[in-house]
Design a protein around this motif. Sequence first.
Motif, PDB file in Angstrom:
ATOM      1  N   ARG A   1       0.830  -1.219   0.000  1.00  0.00           N
ATOM      2  CA  ARG A   1       0.000   0.000   0.000  1.00  0.00           C
ATOM      3  C   ARG A   1       0.854   1.255   0.000  1.00  0.00           C
ATOM      4  O   ARG A   1       0.555   2.236  -0.699  1.00  0.00           O
ATOM      5  CB  ARG A   1      -0.927  -0.025   1.221  1.00  0.00           C
ATOM      6  CG  ARG A   1      -2.059  -1.031   1.113  1.00  0.00           C
ATOM      7  CD  ARG A   1      -3.089  -0.798   2.210  1.00  0.00           C
ATOM      8  NE  ARG A   1      -2.561  -1.177   3.516  1.00  0.00           N
ATOM      9  CZ  ARG A   1      -2.683  -2.393   4.035  1.00  0.00           C
ATOM     10  NH1 ARG A   1      -3.318  -3.338   3.358  1.00  0.00           N
ATOM     11  NH2 ARG A   1      -2.185  -2.663   5.229  1.00  0.00           N
ATOM     12  N   VAL A   2       1.953   1.232   0.774  1.00  0.00           N
ATOM     13  CA  VAL A   2       2.841   2.399   0.808  1.00  0.00           C
ATOM     14  C   VAL A   2       3.502   2.604  -0.555  1.00  0.00           C
ATOM     15  O   VAL A   2       3.586   3.742  -1.059  1.00  0.00           O
ATOM     16  CB  VAL A   2       3.897   2.226   1.911  1.00  0.00           C
ATOM     17  CG1 VAL A   2       4.944   3.346   1.833  1.00  0.00           C
ATOM     18  CG2 VAL A   2       3.246   2.228   3.284  1.00  0.00           C
ATOM     19  N   LEU A   3       3.981   1.516  -1.171  1.00  0.00           N
ATOM     20  CA  LEU A   3       4.669   1.633  -2.450  1.00  0.00           C
ATOM     21  C   LEU A   3       3.735   2.116  -3.558  1.00  0.00           C
ATOM     22  O   LEU A   3       4.125   2.937  -4.399  1.00  0.00           O
ATOM     23  CB  LEU A   3       5.290   0.293  -2.838  1.00  0.00           C
ATOM     24  CG  LEU A   3       6.457  -0.192  -1.971  1.00  0.00           C
ATOM     25  CD1 LEU A   3       6.977  -1.536  -2.487  1.00  0.00           C
ATOM     26  CD2 LEU A   3       7.588   0.824  -1.947  1.00  0.00           C
ATOM     27  N   GLU A   4       2.508   1.612  -3.577  1.00  0.00           N
ATOM     28  CA  GLU A   4       1.565   2.026  -4.613  1.00  0.00           C
ATOM     29  C   GLU A   4       1.256   3.514  -4.494  1.00  0.00           C
ATOM     30  O   GLU A   4       1.163   4.223  -5.497  1.00  0.00           O
ATOM     31  CB  GLU A   4       0.270   1.209  -4.509  1.00  0.00           C
ATOM     32  CG  GLU A   4       0.429  -0.245  -4.919  1.00  0.00           C
ATOM     33  CD  GLU A   4       0.939  -0.398  -6.331  1.00  0.00           C
ATOM     34  OE1 GLU A   4       0.488   0.383  -7.210  1.00  0.00           O
ATOM     35  OE2 GLU A   4       1.786  -1.281  -6.574  1.00  0.00           O
ATOM     36  N   GLU A   5       1.114   3.990  -3.267  1.00  0.00           N
ATOM     37  CA  GLU A   5       0.857   5.421  -3.072  1.00  0.00           C
ATOM     38  C   GLU A   5       2.087   6.243  -3.416  1.00  0.00           C
ATOM     39  O   GLU A   5       1.976   7.327  -4.027  1.00  0.00           O
ATOM     40  CB  GLU A   5       0.455   5.661  -1.607  1.00  0.00           C
ATOM     41  CG  GLU A   5       0.193   7.125  -1.284  1.00  0.00           C
ATOM     42  CD  GLU A   5      -0.131   7.338   0.183  1.00  0.00           C
ATOM     43  OE1 GLU A   5      -0.248   8.505   0.588  1.00  0.00           O
ATOM     44  OE2 GLU A   5      -0.249   6.334   0.931  1.00  0.00           O
ATOM     45  N   PHE A   6       3.276   5.739  -3.080  1.00  0.00           N
ATOM     46  CA  PHE A   6       4.505   6.493  -3.324  1.00  0.00           C
ATOM     47  C   PHE A   6       4.822   6.563  -4.821  1.00  0.00           C
ATOM     48  O   PHE A   6       5.341   7.576  -5.296  1.00  0.00           O
ATOM     49  CB  PHE A   6       5.657   5.831  -2.566  1.00  0.00           C
ATOM     50  CG  PHE A   6       6.953   6.574  -2.649  1.00  0.00           C
ATOM     51  CD1 PHE A   6       7.118   7.799  -2.017  1.00  0.00           C
ATOM     52  CD2 PHE A   6       8.025   6.060  -3.373  1.00  0.00           C
ATOM     53  CE1 PHE A   6       8.317   8.487  -2.091  1.00  0.00           C
ATOM     54  CE2 PHE A   6       9.220   6.746  -3.457  1.00  0.00           C
ATOM     55  CZ  PHE A   6       9.364   7.965  -2.814  1.00  0.00           C
ATOM     56  N   LYS A   7       4.523   5.502  -5.559  1.00  0.00           N
ATOM     57  CA  LYS A   7       4.811   5.490  -6.995  1.00  0.00           C
ATOM     58  C   LYS A   7       4.056   6.594  -7.732  1.00  0.00           C
ATOM     59  O   LYS A   7       4.563   7.140  -8.721  1.00  0.00           O
ATOM     60  CB  LYS A   7       4.470   4.127  -7.591  1.00  0.00           C
ATOM     61  CG  LYS A   7       5.472   3.040  -7.270  1.00  0.00           C
ATOM     62  CD  LYS A   7       5.059   1.713  -7.916  1.00  0.00           C
ATOM     63  CE  LYS A   7       6.072   0.622  -7.611  1.00  0.00           C
ATOM     64  NZ  LYS A   7       5.676  -0.685  -8.204  1.00  0.00           N
ATOM     65  N   THR A   8       2.860   6.907  -7.277  1.00  0.00           N
ATOM     66  CA  THR A   8       2.080   7.954  -7.953  1.00  0.00           C
ATOM     67  C   THR A   8       2.704   9.331  -7.785  1.00  0.00           C
ATOM     68  O   THR A   8       2.392  10.250  -8.545  1.00  0.00           O
ATOM     69  CB  THR A   8       0.642   7.965  -7.392  1.00  0.00           C
ATOM     70  OG1 THR A   8       0.688   8.241  -5.981  1.00  0.00           O
ATOM     71  CG2 THR A   8      -0.031   6.617  -7.613  1.00  0.00           C
ATOM     72  N   GLU A   9       3.582   9.494  -6.796  1.00  0.00           N
ATOM     73  CA  GLU A   9       4.213  10.785  -6.550  1.00  0.00           C
ATOM     74  C   GLU A   9       5.593  10.899  -7.181  1.00  0.00           C
ATOM     75  O   GLU A   9       6.193  11.976  -7.163  1.00  0.00           O
ATOM     76  CB  GLU A   9       4.326  11.020  -5.038  1.00  0.00           C
ATOM     77  CG  GLU A   9       2.985  10.957  -4.306  1.00  0.00           C
ATOM     78  CD  GLU A   9       3.139  11.079  -2.810  1.00  0.00           C
ATOM     79  OE1 GLU A   9       4.251  11.439  -2.361  1.00  0.00           O
ATOM     80  OE2 GLU A   9       2.162  10.829  -2.079  1.00  0.00           O
ATOM     81  N   LEU A  10       6.123   9.799  -7.726  1.00  0.00           N
ATOM     82  CA  LEU A  10       7.446   9.821  -8.336  1.00  0.00           C
ATOM     83  C   LEU A  10       7.378  10.356  -9.766  1.00  0.00           C
ATOM     84  O   LEU A  10       6.378  10.166 -10.460  1.00  0.00           O
ATOM     85  CB  LEU A  10       8.047   8.416  -8.362  1.00  0.00           C
ATOM     86  CG  LEU A  10       8.584   7.850  -7.046  1.00  0.00           C
ATOM     87  CD1 LEU A  10       9.056   6.412  -7.252  1.00  0.00           C
ATOM     88  CD2 LEU A  10       9.724   8.703  -6.512  1.00  0.00           C
ATOM     89  N   PRO A  11       8.422  11.013 -10.239  1.00  0.00           N
ATOM     90  CA  PRO A  11       8.471  11.407 -11.649  1.00  0.00           C
ATOM     91  C   PRO A  11       8.459  10.185 -12.558  1.00  0.00           C
ATOM     92  O   PRO A  11       8.845   9.077 -12.148  1.00  0.00           O
ATOM     93  CB  PRO A  11       9.804  12.165 -11.759  1.00  0.00           C
ATOM     94  CG  PRO A  11      10.164  12.541 -10.363  1.00  0.00           C
ATOM     95  CD  PRO A  11       9.600  11.479  -9.475  1.00  0.00           C
ATOM     96  N   SER A  12       8.033  10.371 -13.771  1.00  0.00           N
ATOM     97  CA  SER A  12       7.906   9.246 -14.697  1.00  0.00           C
ATOM     98  C   SER A  12       9.253   8.613 -15.029  1.00  0.00           C
ATOM     99  O   SER A  12       9.312   7.428 -15.378  1.00  0.00           O
ATOM    100  CB  SER A  12       7.232   9.715 -15.991  1.00  0.00           C
ATOM    101  OG  SER A  12       7.983  10.776 -16.582  1.00  0.00           O
ATOM    102  N   GLU A  13      10.345   9.372 -14.909  1.00  0.00           N
ATOM    103  CA  GLU A  13      11.659   8.828 -15.265  1.00  0.00           C
ATOM    104  C   GLU A  13      12.304   8.049 -14.115  1.00  0.00           C
ATOM    105  O   GLU A  13      13.417   7.533 -14.270  1.00  0.00           O
ATOM    106  CB  GLU A  13      12.601   9.933 -15.721  1.00  0.00           C
ATOM    107  CG  GLU A  13      12.833  11.040 -14.706  1.00  0.00           C
ATOM    108  CD  GLU A  13      11.863  12.189 -14.874  1.00  0.00           C
ATOM    109  OE1 GLU A  13      12.200  13.310 -14.454  1.00  0.00           O
ATOM    110  OE2 GLU A  13      10.772  11.966 -15.449  1.00  0.00           O
TER     111      GLU A  13
END
Length: 430
Positions: free
Chosen positions: A307-319
């Motif tokens: 759950r933490v990783l899925e939420e964090f991935k949405t905040e990371l830049p695409s690169e």
Amino acid sequence: MEKKRNIVEWAMHYRQIVILVTCCLVAFGIYSLPQMQKNEFPDFTIRQGMVIAVAPGNTVNEMVEQVTKPLEDYIFSYKEVKKEKTFSTTRDGIVFVQVELNDELNNKDEFWSKFKHGVATFKSQLPPNVLAIQVMDDFGDTSALLITMESKDKTYRELSDYMDELKNRLRRISSVGRLTVSGERAEQISIYLDPERLSHYGLNEQLIAGQLFAKGFVTTGGRIQTPQYVLPVHVEKTFNTLYDVQQQIVYSDPSGNVVRLQDVARVVKEYPHADSYIKNNGTKCILLSVEMKKGKNIVQMGNDIDRVLEEFKTELPSEVNMFRITDQAQVVGDSVNAFLRELVIAIVAVVIVVMLLLPLRVALVAASTIPVTIFISLGLFYAFGIELNTVTLAALIVTLGMIVDNSIVIIDSYLEKIGEGMSRWHASIF
């Protein structure tokens, strides 16, 4: 006088109570399965540790006399140390002592805590040139999850910033233990002196180095990188920008003329030469190792991390991408699911096979013993704090065959006694 009933006859006479207790135990086992502790392998005690002492400049003989022998004598003063399995290796300027503890020692953490405190105090009795003594005792710690954070465009500093934010979020999960990051590379400001400019001002490398050291600079000792002699000087964090370093005055005369560092050197911000680095999919990356606290449910921890990783991935830049290298939570979850699948297959197989030889009712009775026994066992595991891991799962799988064999043998004997004219009641007791 009434004949005293044995436990089997008593259970048959009060079968309502037995059925009720059995149903409660099976229900408790079903409830326990998602709640109980799960791990890939059982915990085991590592009774080995390493003591490392460093004294730069000492020869092997000096290390043996001044460091190794006194250190060994101190280590052997602990009764928990197994002397016949403890040995040392000495080299120029360094000594390694591999320490093994007695087998009967159970609370190793308490010993290592006491031992580290004692070694820190003992260091004052060694020669002043012994810079450090390090005690390592965490060889039994294993990573539950390895995550890489990689990018072709972002710098190591940017990746480290993203990783720090991820670590802060993962720390909030109660079952997460130690978090370790590998592969980070810190930027540094390097100064490359130009011999021609130094000659023009009548200066030399030693004079410049002395002036820089006086201002808090740190050097790596120099390096020959090209046919032309170059002396790199690395800067401490007290100097934050290239401009600060470039404007440092390295020479001045009575007339007020000054020579700044940028006049005699090339000052650049760069990454130092790396002796080792980490790549994944051919891309530079940094690696996060996640360890689980003892006594926790690794499958539940994996769900919380997901759950933490899925939420964090949405905040990371695409690169910036994240990949899982190893995931024990998924391995354990798959193992449990595989066991439940094998359990269903075993029940169906027993029904089909027994139906070929015995009536359907007999086959269903034999098959029902499998889930009843397994789920009661899982409930007992949970009640006594026994975790579900590779070893306990293997034991449960092995017992499936024993359960079916016992059921068929008992039922076959029951039918045989009925065929001999014995009543159903007495045949069941027999």
